[in-house]
Structure formats: structure tokens, C-alpha cells
Design an enzyme around this catalytic site. Structure first.
Site, PDB file in Angstrom:
ATOM      1  N   ASN A  21       0.827  -1.214   0.000  1.00 38.50           N
ATOM      2  CA  ASN A  21       0.000   0.000   0.000  1.00 38.50           C
ATOM      3  C   ASN A  21       0.858   1.260   0.000  1.00 38.50           C
ATOM      4  O   ASN A  21       0.334   2.380   0.028  1.00 38.50           O
ATOM      5  CB  ASN A  21      -0.993  -0.013   1.172  1.00 38.50           C
ATOM      6  CG  ASN A  21      -0.298  -0.050   2.529  1.00 38.50           C
ATOM      7  OD1 ASN A  21       0.756   0.551   2.711  1.00 38.50           O
ATOM      8  ND2 ASN A  21      -0.891  -0.768   3.469  1.00 38.50           N
ATOM      9  N   ARG A  64      31.278 -25.940  25.794  1.00 41.15           N
ATOM     10  CA  ARG A  64      32.205 -26.562  24.849  1.00 41.15           C
ATOM     11  C   ARG A  64      33.128 -27.610  25.480  1.00 41.15           C
ATOM     12  O   ARG A  64      33.285 -28.695  24.926  1.00 41.15           O
ATOM     13  CB  ARG A  64      33.041 -25.458  24.177  1.00 41.15           C
ATOM     14  CG  ARG A  64      33.967 -25.944  23.088  1.00 41.15           C
ATOM     15  CD  ARG A  64      34.722 -24.767  22.454  1.00 41.15           C
ATOM     16  NE  ARG A  64      35.447 -25.184  21.257  1.00 41.15           N
ATOM     17  CZ  ARG A  64      36.574 -25.854  21.268  1.00 41.15           C
ATOM     18  NH1 ARG A  64      37.104 -26.214  22.416  1.00 41.15           N
ATOM     19  NH2 ARG A  64      37.181 -26.184  20.128  1.00 41.15           N
ATOM     20  N   GLU A 119      19.421 -16.939  12.443  1.00 36.76           N
ATOM     21  CA  GLU A 119      18.842 -17.397  13.710  1.00 36.76           C
ATOM     22  C   GLU A 119      17.405 -16.924  13.899  1.00 36.76           C
ATOM     23  O   GLU A 119      16.577 -17.642  14.475  1.00 36.76           O
ATOM     24  CB  GLU A 119      19.714 -16.918  14.875  1.00 36.76           C
ATOM     25  CG  GLU A 119      21.148 -17.475  14.863  1.00 36.76           C
ATOM     26  CD  GLU A 119      22.071 -16.807  13.846  1.00 36.76           C
ATOM     27  OE1 GLU A 119      21.704 -15.736  13.292  1.00 36.76           O
ATOM     28  OE2 GLU A 119      23.163 -17.355  13.580  1.00 36.76           O
TER      29      GLU A 119
END
Lengths: 660, 660
Positions: free
Chosen positions: A188, A503, A387
Site C-alpha cells: 500500500n 564446549r 537465527e
């Protein structure tokens, strides 16, 4: 009456209701709604296969209104059709009278799409822009997985398409050949503050879509025939994913409300009367009355989705042995991220609701153990480095009854916090797993470290969610046994969870007999002098500190608070058993575990001394976990000195070195 | 020796150093570095106008390495050139020996670009992908504003270009005709987990860029001549913004390290020796020695940027009168968002470092008062609906010495939390202003409400920033006077700040004589029985509650904690003066002000009772601020009953209604 005339008449009817409803509310976005009158009519009265008496029907075609502020046009259709609204267990027909209560505190007609407040037609809460197409892609993925003949329509604003996530979703749709998803761009030409950029013109949007590999139909969004032809082309099953770019008029049919300055502004009183006059004047050329033959709403081809199959969960050893990973266990040392990967593979085999999504780091999060299992790979979605799209796709999967686990580095999860909160508002049964959490990844440096994440997810958990209990659980396992079990527990819980894994390889602290629960904690050592509260990787560093404390004659307690929120009574008992002395050790910025403990301690009115040990500098790279802990003043030697200082015990310049 | 041969020889030299450095560190991304050997050589040894002895020189051409993990190739060039590293006040030449300490805790050669740890060549910390091109756009915007002949180069990975923010930046570059910014896409075809999607192939990226309106040069990224021709075309000043799409080889020159499985993996020992052999073999065809005539580094055309002009700040009344807004003040009622807009306009006139950026809501945040001022409009950037790009563009402006204020709804700021944290790591002097904070906006519902924002920004503030003090201040003004003054204070402070303002018009609580400071608080009423701690909009609701409490004979104190962190000693004194009874009232989820107060209370070891009153449900729409406060149990009546209950005073079923 021709189809065109019928659509036109119906659009004016819906536009009229939308204008009136916003006038009543004194807020809302009527002009945006009016730009969608004809498109909504063609979708909801003809193209979509759905059942107004059962708008949440899981097999029906779905509509994701990404530009959520246009929702009055949908509510108008509901009132016109008498479609059902209200809580799933207490549905009632929507009436024109309901529209007068639009946006009221007890109305199911919320300001923006809000499925959990009594509007089951929608799958996702929208309103924070740019997220809907990803949700639609998730719904499309689930439909294909269930071999369902289901079409997913998604309406996107032109200004909204400036959000990069829209283009992440487009790439995802092409990657996964989701030709059951139809993006409809409502051009629009006007945003809130003024006209949209030329970069969001219909021509430019169409060119971008074609460059991305979509088949594009550019149409007049107020021409019933053009709209229907495009929707028919989609229904015919295009050879490649397609999109509609619709030129529309913001405030269509009401010249007095067109142009800039009318975004989110309702007309009231005389202005509303004038607007309604203009609108009805638009319709005078129409003759005859509408009949069912013009506009027919068809039900979906089937009313049932395949039943999910959920079997008894596997144990860590069982899983490891089944896939020749027994050696992983024999070493009695395993990173929590690998335990997550193994748990995902096991879960995938015992619970076919479970999906795994990852963002180009499956070989770091070990989601690859799920992805590379031939029996599971069809329920794995590689989302690439995007992500935001990953989280919203998962919200779509969850809306279709799946249990999606999204994994990437905790740091990169931050990218999607807005999407996560919107998924939470949607009541999405979403599991988020962040690897490489905190600082222990060391060498890659702060751009890969998650530091304020515990504070943020804990904040979400301070509110009650749509399925009761904390709106989000934060889980922070310290060893493989807890990580494995908590991964399973998340699937057994209906609601959002965030699990933080690390980790480094770490020693086992628990075994198959240890029980883990939401809100639980594990006492690793019971002493009398001081309570050390920790979670995740830092539990091991605290463990090392215990020897040093013992050498100083300090009888410390250590508790692993792997869940946020946790049982506050239990924690206060432990604190009291330790003379009210508490030290909280974390590998993140403040606002996490220390805050949770402090909050518990001040509710009761008893006196406690709680010392925080968390990251208080912006970290940089270091070669090893030990180096980074030293850099941040969080290694076991620092813990020993801090506890000693708190208890007024002087430590020798070089506190006893503890062998590692 | 020809230019081509010289570039080739130099690239092999840099590749050798990159391989060796990562081998030493035992981590890093050598194969990515090798894909950039030739491009880096052409940029840093020829195309870029910079000064190795002064790599932070503000007028030099800039290089933003968006794919930060490729940084070893830059460090290699620094060692080869002996370019300066270390803290700005203690620069020293980089040596090959420095490379052996890559990623060590005390090395300025961090794992990813990290300007504040001793590498001033970079303007922004990168490594969380997709952000660099926006930073480059900000640098380009600042260069044009300063009428500087400066070129900004940005290297982006192909897999990285999946991040939607890259495309937000591309749209921004076209919108603002930034032909001084050159995006270079490094298409080596491999991500971390495997090959990149076809959607990120060089052909597709080029097609997308052209569809967006860029002039695209697709080249062989290892062909010196092709690279130089493209860089020359850019230097010549293209008629429209241009981009380079470079086909490269990940692990170029080292077949044994090519293909999938080598992302982020260094070769060590024999593997490293073999790799170095392969690499040198690639170069044997070269003859002759390199001379300066082949590769020359030229300095920038000028060494100075225009001096900023900072005059005495205007007062609220002075500003209002100057722009015929005196009536705003006479009513003694003004929303904090309008006070921000007025303060921005005043600041713009007294401090030419100040820029205003907004994301299509300037008429809601009132940034429009800055944008529509003819004297200031050149320092306003309309960023459209793309918050991630807005924040990173601002980080670029800040790196160029500007003081950017980014405004949008607090809810939508969430979209850019990762970008905000990276800007903080860069030491960016960035001001973020979120409007429509909390729940008081009511009617639009939860998709527009910021609820975990205080917890997140407070967490950032728990760390020490690069300029000392909290890495981020959270400011939460309750009235126009405080909002106006705090907006100015942010400009006077070097570092990141987040200010939270609200939609509703609110009474003045302060005047021109009230002093506001970082860490300060204002006591509005001093009592003896209970301390009510609040901030922002809720201060007014607490004010209303005071009458009700008075009627119950409760002598309450009220403090406006407009700053996080705050002076904890001061707060504890106030708490002690009130019998240790504290109630904290907030319009957000937990983890915010209550946590801050709880933390202060448990450090000392004294006994306090602190009661939280914050949002504990996912809100929905309501027609008015009063309705939403009632919905969330946070209106003045709830405050009265909660305080009374805490003090063991029974309240009549209907607590005294307080006139509003």
C-alpha cells in the site's frame, strides 16, 4: 451477482466493520485493514479450506497475518461469518457486538493477533514485524512432514519487508522447496512515519523475489478476478515456490483517510460517519444480492493429522551403546554439548514429535548426530546462518504440534530474542539450546560468548506462561548425565525452555540414578561454613576450589542450581545450614543466578550475606578455559580467596595450588 | 616483477603467516583466511589509503571485516608491514613474533577483530556475523557528513550473507546512495557445517544485489588484475553503489586443507609442514623480487576530520519556548517520549556530534522533532523497519566520532540485542532510546510491550566497559524534566546508555532545579514505615498509592530510582530508615529493579524484607493504562494492599479509592 461483485460487496462489508470497530476502540489500524479487504475476502471466503465453527482445526489451511496490526479485517470476517472465538474449551460465535469490545482487557479480540487470548484461528502472535513468513514456513514444513494437503498463506506489509528476516524466510522457503507456502506482499506504499522506501516498492519487491528464485504474480490487490487467478495458480501447485505482490490502497474506499498521517489512527464521530459514507458510496455500482454460490468456504480434505508416537525415553548408556558411542561414556568425561547431541538422537527415535533445527553449527552443537541419522534426517532442518528465521520456523512447527529444538551458540541465540518472546506469547512449545555458553570456549573471544543470556531468560521465567508455570525455564546442566536428562525433560514439558551447554569436556558428576526436575538442584557437598551456589561449567571450578578451602579449614557446601527458577525454600535451608554465608559463582554477566539467590534471600526477612562472583569485564580471547577464568577472576584460586575473605580468614599470598 | 606477480607473492607470504599463526594458537580459521589472501593484498597494500604507522587514523580508508573469523590474514599483513598495534597511547610495531601469541590472554591479536583490545585498525568488533556491512554504512554516512574523501571496504562471507541484516544494510546503502561503501562478498562456497546454500551462490548473491539496485562486479578473487580492475572502478566513483562478488577458494593454495571439514581447523605439526609446502609450491612459477613500485600504500588525502562543536546545553523551558512549544510546559503534563524528542532537537543545535536514527516510528518516539528541523535533518537517518541495521549503522557513526541516538519502541530494540552487545564490545558511544516501554501503552498489546528489557540492559551494566564504569547505563525517567536532562547527560557521557521512555502524558515531578546524575535517585517522599522503590511510569502509580497508604496510617517513603546501577549505600540507608521494609514496583518482568535492590540488600548481611511487584503474566491488550495496570495487578490499589499486607495491616475489602 458475479463473483467480482460478491467479493467487492463483502470487502466493503468487512471494511465497514473494521472502521467501526477501531472507532469504538479509539485505536487500531483501520486504513491498513482497508488495504486488505478484497484479499481477505478472497482468502477467507473462498481460497482457504477451513471451518469457521472450528477455526483452530489443525488440518485446515492456515493464515499467518505477519503485519499483525491489520487484524481488524480478520475480526470483521469472523463477526460476519459468526466464526468461533474464545478459549478452545469454551468457543462461541463471534458477533458484531464483540467488535465493539475490540482491544478491551477481557476481549478475545486483542490489539494484534494473539491466539492464546481466545483467537485459535491464528497460530502465532504477531505484531512485532517480519516474523510471520518464517512461522508460515514452519507450518509448511510440518504439513509436508505429515503428508498433509494444507496451504499456508502469509500476508506481509511492504514496509515490513524491510526486515531482513523476511528474506531469511524466502531463502528458507526456496532451500526447502516449500511450494505449500504463499507469501502475499501488501504494497500500500505507506509505513507509519511516511511513504515506504523505493526499496520496498512493488517493482523492487518483485525483482528481489524473482532474484531469490520465486515465481511472482504482481496484481491489483483490489481486483477480485486478479486475486482469484493468482490464488488459483497457487492452488494448482506451482512448479517452484510462488509469491503474490499486491498493489493496494491504504484506506481503500475512504479518500478522506488516505495518504500519510493516517497510520494507526481510527476515525471517530463525524469523521467516522463521513468515512462510512465514502465507503458505501464506493459500492453503489453493485447490484443484486450475494449468494452462497458466489463465495463458498470449503473444509479441508481431511480432519485429522497423524497421531504422534511417543515411547519410553532411552538412558544415556543405552543410547551410547546403541550407536557405538560407548567409549564416550567409559572415559567418564563428556561435554554437555555432546550429551545434548546424543540425547537428541535418542529422543528422535522415541518421540516423533521432536524436530531438530540448527544454524550452520551442527558440528559444534552436535545436532549433527540427529541430522546424520537416516531415520531422523527428515525431521532435521538446516537453517543456515539465520537465527531469527530458525526460531520463528520452530514456532510454526510447534503450532503444528511438533516439539522443535533449536540449537546454535548461545551468543547467536541473542539474535532471535524478539522472535523467542513472540513465540512465548504464542504459547509455542519451543526448546532452545545454546552451546559454547559463557566464557569457557575461550579462544574465539567475546563475539562468540553468551554473557547476559541468563539474565534475559530468567526474566522471561518470572512470568507465568500460557500453559501455567514459568513462561520459560532456564536449564544449565553441569555434566553429561544432567544435560542428557534435561534434554529429555524439556520434551516432556509443554512450554518454552532454554538450555545452556558448554564446549569443554567435563568429568561426570552424576549417574543413571540421579534425578533431575524442573526447579530442582543437586547438593554435591554438605558443609557448615559457607554455601557455594553454581551451575554449568563453573560447578567444576567450584569443585576444584573445595580442596583449597578444605586446606584452609573451611567446611564448604556446594550446590548445583541447574534450574531457574529453583526451589527457594530448599536454597534458604541450605543457606541457613551454612551460617547464612553464600557465594554464587557464574560464568556470565550479572542478573543471573546471583540475582535469583539474592531475591530468595530478601523475601524472608532473615539476614544473609551473599557474595557474587560473575563476569565483570568484557572478556577477550584466551588460549584455554583456565586462562579465560583467570582473566575474568573466576578460577578456583579466586573462589578460594573470595570465600576465605568473606569468612575473614587470611589466605597466604599464593593460595594452595590445586592439582587439576 | 609485474603487479600480478607481486600480489601473488605477497598473498602467499600472508597465507603462510596465517597458517603458521593458527597452528601456533591451535585454533582459528586459516582456510577462510587463505580465501582472502589476494583480496587482502590488493586492499591493504594498494587500494586502501591508510598509514600503517597510525592504523586508527580517522581519515584513512576503513576496512570492516564482517566475517571476523578471517582476521588472521589481516594480522599477517600487519606483521609483514610492521604496522602498529597495542593501546592507542602505547602503539608498537607488529612483528612476526607477535603472531605466535595470537589469541593469548594478553595479546592484542584477539580471536576476532577487537579494536579495544589493541587493534585500532578496526572500527568494530565483529565475529557475530552479518553486522559489518551496517557498520560500514555508518562509517560511510559519517564520512559524507564530514565531507571526507574516504572509502569504506567491507568483506562479507557468502554463508554470512544469509543473515537478513546484510540485506537491510544493502537497502540502507541504496536509500542513502552510499557509493563510498564497497561490499565485497567472499564466495568460497563453504560454511562451517558444509557447503553454503544455492541461495548464497555467487550467481544468486549477484542477482539479489542487482535486484536491490547495486552495480555488481563478479570476479575471480584470486586474480590480482580482476580484483584491481574492480577496485579501480570503485575508486573512480561509480554512478550507483557497487559491490564485488568474488569467487574464492577456501584453503587456496593448500589442496590438503580444501573442501568441507576444514572450517575453523588449524593444521599443526606434520600437517602444517605439508600445508606450507603445498603453498610455497603454488608460488614457484613466480620470478624476480617485489619492489615498492609494484605495491604502494598511499596515505589519505587529508589527516584531519572537522572539529566537533559542543555548546552549553539548553534547558527544557528554553527549548520549548524557542520552538513555540511553551504550551507543552504550561500544562505541567508531558510524556517522557515527547521530552526526549524535545531534548534531541535542543541537543542537535548545541552538539553537532549528535545524530538521530529511527526505525519508521519517528512520529511515536518524537525523533521527528529532530528529523523535521531543517538545521538538523542532515544528521537524521531514517532506518525504516530494520532495527538490527539501525544499531550497527549507529556503531559505525560512533566509530567516526559521532554521538548517535537510536530510537524505536523498546520492544523492537530487542531485535538488535546482539548488535548492541557487539557495539558495546567495540566501545561504541551509542545511545539507545526505547519508547512505549513497559505496559502503559495498553491497547496495542504484548507484541509492542518491552518486558524483559530492564533485566537485559542491567546485565550489561554489571560489567565494566572499555571507557570505565558500567559498560551500559540503564536510565528510566519518570517525568519530562528527568527525561529531558537524562537525554542530555547521555551525550555528556562516553559510553553506551539505554533510556526507557513511555507513551502516556504524565504530571511533572521535578523542575529546572532538580539535579540528575548517573547512579542517582530522587526521594519524592520521606516516611518511616516502608520504602517504595520505583522508576518510570510506575512512580506516578506509586504516588497515587501514597494517599491510600496514608489513609491506612502507613507512613511510606517513595524513591525514584531512575538509574541502573544506582548508589547502593544510599538505597540501604533509605531502607534502614524505613524499618528495612521495601516494596519495588515495576512495569516489566523480573530481573530488573527488584533484583538490583535485592542484590544491594544481601551484600551487607543486614536483614531486609523486600517485596517485588512486577509483571508476572504475559499481558494482553487493554483500552487504557489504568486497565492494563489492573490486569497485571499493578495499579495503586494493588500497591496499597500489598504494602499493607507486608506491614500486617488489614485492608477493608474495598481499599480506599483514590481519585485520579
Amino acid at each position: 451477482m458475479s463473483f467480482e461483485a460478491a467479493v467487492h460487496a463483502k470487502a466493503i462489508r468487512l471494511d465497514t466493520l473494521a472502521l467501526t470497530m477501531c472507532g469504538h476502540a479509539g485505536s487500531g489500524h483501520p486504513t491498513t485493514a482497508l488495504s486488505l479487504g478484497h484479499l481477505t475476502t478472497c482468502l477467507m471466503y473462498h481460497a482457504m479450506r477451513w471451518v469457521p465453527e472450528d477455526p483452530g482445526l489443525a488440518t485446515a489451511d492456515r493464515l499467518v497475518l505477519s503485519e499483525g496490526h491489520a487484524v481488524p479485517i480478520i475480526y470483521a470476517a469472523f463477526a460476519d461469518l459468526g466464526a468461533m472465538i474464545g478459549p478452545p474449551d469454551d468457543l462461541r460465535p463471534c458477533t458484531v457486538e464483540d467488535l465493539e469490545h475490540f482491544r478491551e482487557s477481557d476481549s478475545p479480540l486483542d490489539g494484534h493477533p494473539n491466539p492464546r487470548e481466545g483467537f485459535t484461528f491464528f497460530d502465532a502472535a504477531t505484531g512485532s514485524l517480519g516474523q510471520g513468513l518464517s512461522v508460515a514456513a514452519g507450518l509448511g514444513l510440518a504439513a509436508r512432514g505429515d503428508e498433509l494437503d494444507q496451504r499456508i498463506f502469509c500476508v506481509i506489509g511492504d514496509g515490513e519487508s524491510r526486515e531482513g528476516q523476511i528474506w531469511e524466510a524466502i531463502d528458507f522457503i526456496i532451500d526447502h522447496a516449500l511450494s505449500n507456502v504463499l507469501p502475499i506482499f501488501n504494497c500500500n506504499g505507506l509505513g507509519q512515519a511516511g511513504g515506504v522506501s523505493e526499496q520496498q516498492s512493488p517493482e523492487r519487491i518483485a525483482a528481489k523475489l524473482e532474484a531469490c528464485g520465486l515465481q511472482v504474480h504482481t496484481i491489483d490487490g483490489h481486483d477480485p478476478k486478479a486475486i482469484q487467478d493468482a490464488l488459483d495458480a497457487f492452488a494448482a501447485g506451482p512448479s517452484q515456490p510462488m509469491a503474490i505482490v499486491a498493489r493496494t490502497v491504504k484506506g481503500w474506499g475512504v479518500p478522506s483517510m488516505q495518504g500519510a498521517g493516517w497510520h494507526g489512527k481510527p476515525a471517530q464521530g463525524d469523521k467516522l460517519d463521513a468515512a462510512l459514507k465514502e465507503l458505501s458510496a464506493t459500492g453503489v455500482t453493485l447490484t443484486g444480492t450475494m449468494t452462497a454460490s458466489n463465495l463458498t468456504i470449503n473444509p479441508p480434505t481431511t480432519a485429522t493429522r497423524p497421531e504422534p508416537v511417543v515411547q519410553t525415553a532411552m538412558g544415556l548408556k543405552e543410547a551410547a551403546n546403541q550407536w557405538d558411542m560407548g567409549t564416550l561414556i567409559q572415559t567418564s568425561k563428556l561435554s554437555t554439548r555432546k550429551a545434548f547431541g546424543l540425547a537428541m538422537r535418542a529422543l528422535g527415535h522415541t518421540d516423533n514429535r521432536v524436530w531438530s533445527l540448527d544454524a550452520d553449527v551442527q558440528n559444534s552443537t552436535f545436532a549433527e548426530w540427529f541430522a546424520n541419522d537416516a531415520d531422523l534426517s527428515s525431521r532435521f532442518a538446516e537453517c543456515r546462518i539465520a537465527e531469527q528465521n530458525m526460531i520463528s520456523v520452530a514456532a510454526g512447527l510447534a503450532a503444528a504440534g511438533k516439539v522443535p529444538y533449536c540449537s546454535t551458540f548461545s551468543k547467536f541465540v541473542t539474535r532471535a530474542y524478539d522472535q523467542i518472546e513472540m513465540a512465548m506469547n504464542s504459547g509455542a512449545n519451543l526448546k532452545i539450546v545454546g552451546s559454547h555458553s559463557g566464557i569457557s570456549l575461550a579462544a574465539d573471544g567475546p563475539s562468540q560468548m553468551s554473557l547476559p543470556d541468563v539474565a534475559w531468560f530468567r526474566s522471561l521465567g518470572s512470568a507465568v506462561g500460557h500453559s501455567g508455570g514459568p513462561a520459560c525455564w532456564t536449564l544449565h546442566p553441569s555434566d553429561a548425565w544432567s544435560a542428557f536428562r534435561l534434554t529429555q525433560l524439556m520434551a516432556e514439558h509443554d512450554g518454552m525452555c532454554y538450555m545452556r551447554v558448554h564446549r569443554p569436556e567435563v568429568e561426570f558428576l552424576y549417574n543413571e540414578n540421579t534425578e533431575f526436575t524442573f526447579g530442582g538442584m543437586e547438593v554435591l557437598l554438605e558443609g557448615r561454613d559457607v554455601l557455594i551456589v553454581s551451575a554449568g561449567y563453573m560447578v567444576h571450578e567450584c569443585n576444584l576450589a573445595l580442596d583449597g578451602l578444605d586446606k584452609l579449614g573451611i567446611d564448604a557446601s556446594l550446590v548445583d542450581c541447574y534450574s531457574l527458577p529453583f526451589d527457594e525454600e530448599r536454597l534458604l535451608d541450605l543457606a541457613n545450614e551454612n551460617g547464612g554465608n553464600v557465594v554464587v559463582v557464574e560464568d556470565n554477566y550479572g542478573g543471573g543466578l546471583f540475582s535469583a539467590v539474592a531475591e530468595a534471600c530478601v523475601r524472608g526477612g532473615d539476614a544473609f550475606t551473599v557474595e557474587p562472583m560473575h563476569v565483570t569485564r568484557i572478556p577477550k580471547s584466551a588460549r584455554s578455559a583456565d586462562d579465560i577464568l583467570e582473566q575474568c577472576g573466576l578460577d578456583h584460586k579466586n573462589i578460594v580467596s573470595r570465600v576465605a575473605a568473606m569468612l575473614g580468614i587470611t589466605v597466604r599470598k599464593n593460595p594452595p595450588m590445586v592439582a587439576k
